[in-house]
Write an enzyme that holds these catalytic residues in place. Sequence first.
Site, PDB file in Angstrom:
ATOM      1  N   GLU A  80      10.922  10.764  -4.310  1.00 60.96           N
ATOM      2  CA  GLU A  80      11.038   9.349  -3.913  1.00 60.96           C
ATOM      3  C   GLU A  80       9.662   8.750  -3.633  1.00 60.96           C
ATOM      4  OE1 GLU A  80      15.495   9.501  -1.983  1.00 60.96           O
ATOM      5  OE2 GLU A  80      13.808  10.141  -0.770  1.00 60.96           O
TER       6      GLU A  80
ATOM      7  N   GLN B  82     -18.248  -5.304  -1.016  1.00 63.82           N
ATOM      8  CA  GLN B  82     -18.118  -4.099  -0.207  1.00 63.82           C
ATOM      9  C   GLN B  82     -16.653  -3.687  -0.057  1.00 63.82           C
ATOM     10  OE1 GLN B  82     -20.545  -3.591   3.446  1.00 63.82           O
ATOM     11  NE2 GLN B  82     -18.632  -3.856   4.539  1.00 63.82           N
TER      12      GLN B  82
ATOM     13  N   LYS C 144      21.932  18.736   4.299  1.00 63.00           N
ATOM     14  CA  LYS C 144      21.080  17.994   3.365  1.00 63.00           C
ATOM     15  C   LYS C 144      19.844  18.763   2.897  1.00 63.00           C
ATOM     16  CE  LYS C 144      21.490  14.287   2.068  1.00 63.00           C
ATOM     17  NZ  LYS C 144      21.232  12.961   2.647  1.00 63.00           N
TER      18      LYS C 144
ATOM     19  N   TYR D 194     -25.073 -10.651  -5.942  1.00 55.94           N
ATOM     20  CA  TYR D 194     -24.423  -9.823  -4.923  1.00 55.94           C
ATOM     21  C   TYR D 194     -23.799 -10.686  -3.830  1.00 55.94           C
ATOM     22  CZ  TYR D 194     -23.448  -6.654  -1.145  1.00 55.94           C
ATOM     23  OH  TYR D 194     -22.793  -5.963  -0.166  1.00 55.94           O
TER      24      TYR D 194
ATOM     25  N   ASN E 137      16.816  17.115   0.765  1.00 54.48           N
ATOM     26  CA  ASN E 137      16.434  15.815   0.198  1.00 54.48           C
ATOM     27  C   ASN E 137      15.206  15.880  -0.707  1.00 54.48           C
ATOM     28  OD1 ASN E 137      18.527  14.459   1.510  1.00 54.48           O
ATOM     29  ND2 ASN E 137      17.313  14.224   3.387  1.00 54.48           N
TER      30      ASN E 137
ATOM     31  N   THR F 178      20.337   5.164 -23.199  1.00 56.01           N
ATOM     32  CA  THR F 178      19.798   3.804 -23.236  1.00 56.01           C
ATOM     33  C   THR F 178      20.732   2.991 -22.345  1.00 56.01           C
ATOM     34  OG1 THR F 178      21.078   2.948 -25.103  1.00 56.01           O
ATOM     35  CG2 THR F 178      19.030   4.102 -25.645  1.00 56.01           C
ATOM     36  N   HIS F 179      20.196   2.061 -21.607  1.00 52.44           N
ATOM     37  CA  HIS F 179      20.982   1.275 -20.641  1.00 52.44           C
ATOM     38  C   HIS F 179      21.706   2.193 -19.649  1.00 52.44           C
ATOM     39  CE1 HIS F 179      20.454  -2.158 -23.435  1.00 52.44           C
ATOM     40  NE2 HIS F 179      20.638  -1.227 -24.348  1.00 52.44           N
TER      41      HIS F 179
ATOM     42  N   ASN G 105     -28.147  -3.097  -3.025  1.00 53.65           N
ATOM     43  CA  ASN G 105     -27.200  -3.675  -3.985  1.00 53.65           C
ATOM     44  C   ASN G 105     -27.100  -2.858  -5.274  1.00 53.65           C
ATOM     45  OD1 ASN G 105     -27.115  -5.596  -2.032  1.00 53.65           O
ATOM     46  ND2 ASN G 105     -27.971  -7.263  -3.268  1.00 53.65           N
TER      47      ASN G 105
ATOM     48  N   SER H 171      17.465  16.773   6.849  1.00 58.48           N
ATOM     49  CA  SER H 171      17.891  15.627   7.649  1.00 58.48           C
ATOM     50  C   SER H 171      17.994  16.068   9.103  1.00 58.48           C
ATOM     51  CB  SER H 171      19.259  15.148   7.152  1.00 58.48           C
ATOM     52  OG  SER H 171      19.940  14.460   8.178  1.00 58.48           O
TER      53      SER H 171
ATOM     54  N   LYS I 208     -14.321  -0.898  -2.078  1.00 62.48           N
ATOM     55  CA  LYS I 208     -14.279   0.562  -1.923  1.00 62.48           C
ATOM     56  C   LYS I 208     -12.927   1.056  -1.402  1.00 62.48           C
ATOM     57  CE  LYS I 208     -18.517   0.528  -0.020  1.00 62.48           C
ATOM     58  NZ  LYS I 208     -19.853   0.924   0.492  1.00 62.48           N
TER      59      LYS I 208
HETATM   60  N1  ARG Z   1     -22.201  -1.605   1.977  1.00 62.66           N
HETATM   61  C1  ARG Z   1     -22.705  -2.548   1.033  1.00 62.66           C
HETATM   62  C2  ARG Z   1     -21.716  -2.692  -0.139  1.00 62.66           C
HETATM   63  O1  ARG Z   1     -20.911  -1.840  -0.328  1.00 62.66           O
HETATM   64  C3  ARG Z   1     -24.026  -2.085   0.513  1.00 62.66           C
HETATM   65  C4  ARG Z   1     -24.877  -3.197   0.062  1.00 62.66           C
HETATM   66  C5  ARG Z   1     -25.296  -4.032   1.195  1.00 62.66           C
HETATM   67  N2  ARG Z   1     -26.190  -5.056   0.736  1.00 62.66           N
HETATM   68  C6  ARG Z   1     -26.459  -6.145   1.459  1.00 62.66           C
HETATM   69  N3  ARG Z   1     -27.271  -7.000   0.955  1.00 62.66           N
HETATM   70  N4  ARG Z   1     -25.942  -6.347   2.640  1.00 62.66           N
HETATM   71  O2  ARG Z   1     -21.755  -3.675  -0.835  1.00 62.66           O
END
Ligand code: ARG
Length: 396
Positions: A292, A324, A285, A319, A287, A155-156, A110, A279, A327
Amino acid sequence: MSRLWEKGLPLDERVLRFTAGEDHVLDARLVSYDVRASIAHAEMLAAQKLLSDEDCAAIRDGLTELEQSFNAGDWQITLENEDVHTALETRLTQKIGDAGGRLHLGRSRNDQVLTALRLYLRDAATDLSTRVSGLRQSTVAIADRQGDVVLPGYTHMQHAMPSTVALWCGGFDEAFADAMAGLKAAGRRIDKNPLGSAAGYGTPGLPLAREHTTRALEFATTQSPVTAAQLSRGKAESGLIFEITLLLQDVGRLAADLLLFYTQEFAFITLAANTTTGSSIMPQKRNPDVLELLRSSSATAQACLDESLMITAKLPSGYQRDLQRLKAPLFRAIDLAVDSVDIMAYVLDGIRFVPENIHLDEGIFATAEAYQLVADEGMPFRDAYRRIARRYAKKN
Ligand code: ARG
């Protein structure tokens, strides 16, 4: 035994797959940061006489080799491992034996994941900032090449006042300078050392020296009390994604201007041939797909921000595995920002304004004319405004 917490009871394959999720893929970018934090932790344990110097050296060398072999493509984090932390400790113990099993004293995954993520975030923010600086150079280079070219200021979406390419570029350059300051400011939440908070409640009875790893890992402060560490997970992430969202909004608005300037009706600019696409049906074309997609980048970043904020919004303290999932949106937003900033700089380098195609509406000078009346005749601005307004009323 593949997982650190295995106690001889079987784990359902579906539960492993669901709980590990994408970690074995996403954690690849955390390997070197987890190695660095683990070495700092081992050296702190040795300094506190909780680990022998020989074991500490074996851990340091073993982890350094594992980092190198990972970067060389010799091994990967597997689903069986769950995550980077398990993969490294398991391989380290296979490599150096018992000493590997001594590394986890006084820490938990953790606080490990928090630490590795912060070290990663610090590098990611600095790297992105350097790229934004490159984007600023490309923006300023347009002004250096063609700054004197006159542009309508809108503007606008109506001709408002005369402007120039230099003035138009200057606005975006300043916006990007602000983005760099924002990325730096995001460092405030990144710069706190969570290592030693362990599972979130410290290590009662174990004489850790948290300041030691704070110094070794170059954090500004040690995060305390220990219960603050898990409460902070997601905030440094959301702070950085917020700054990325603002940055990509400016990139998108720059793209929106250029898309307008590139239409046949405007034809204010040309784009380098190697930055446009074609295209499958219309042979003529060329593009501006890149622009975009850049216009849409902030939408993705904002969705990542929302995802990040929503994950932490209603959690109790401590925790939780929900964390998790922070990420994926974090890495997605960072990767998108890096790609967007770099490609925008590249497109800007190939832009040329076409002065012959840029015409100013006669009325665009109306404000200046009113100012002239004020200067010449000492007329109150409101009276000058009305007099000029009468002249243009007939024409509109
Ligand atoms: N992969 C977990 C995370 O990103 C790591 C920590 C896991 N801890 C646990 N008590 N299961 O949070």
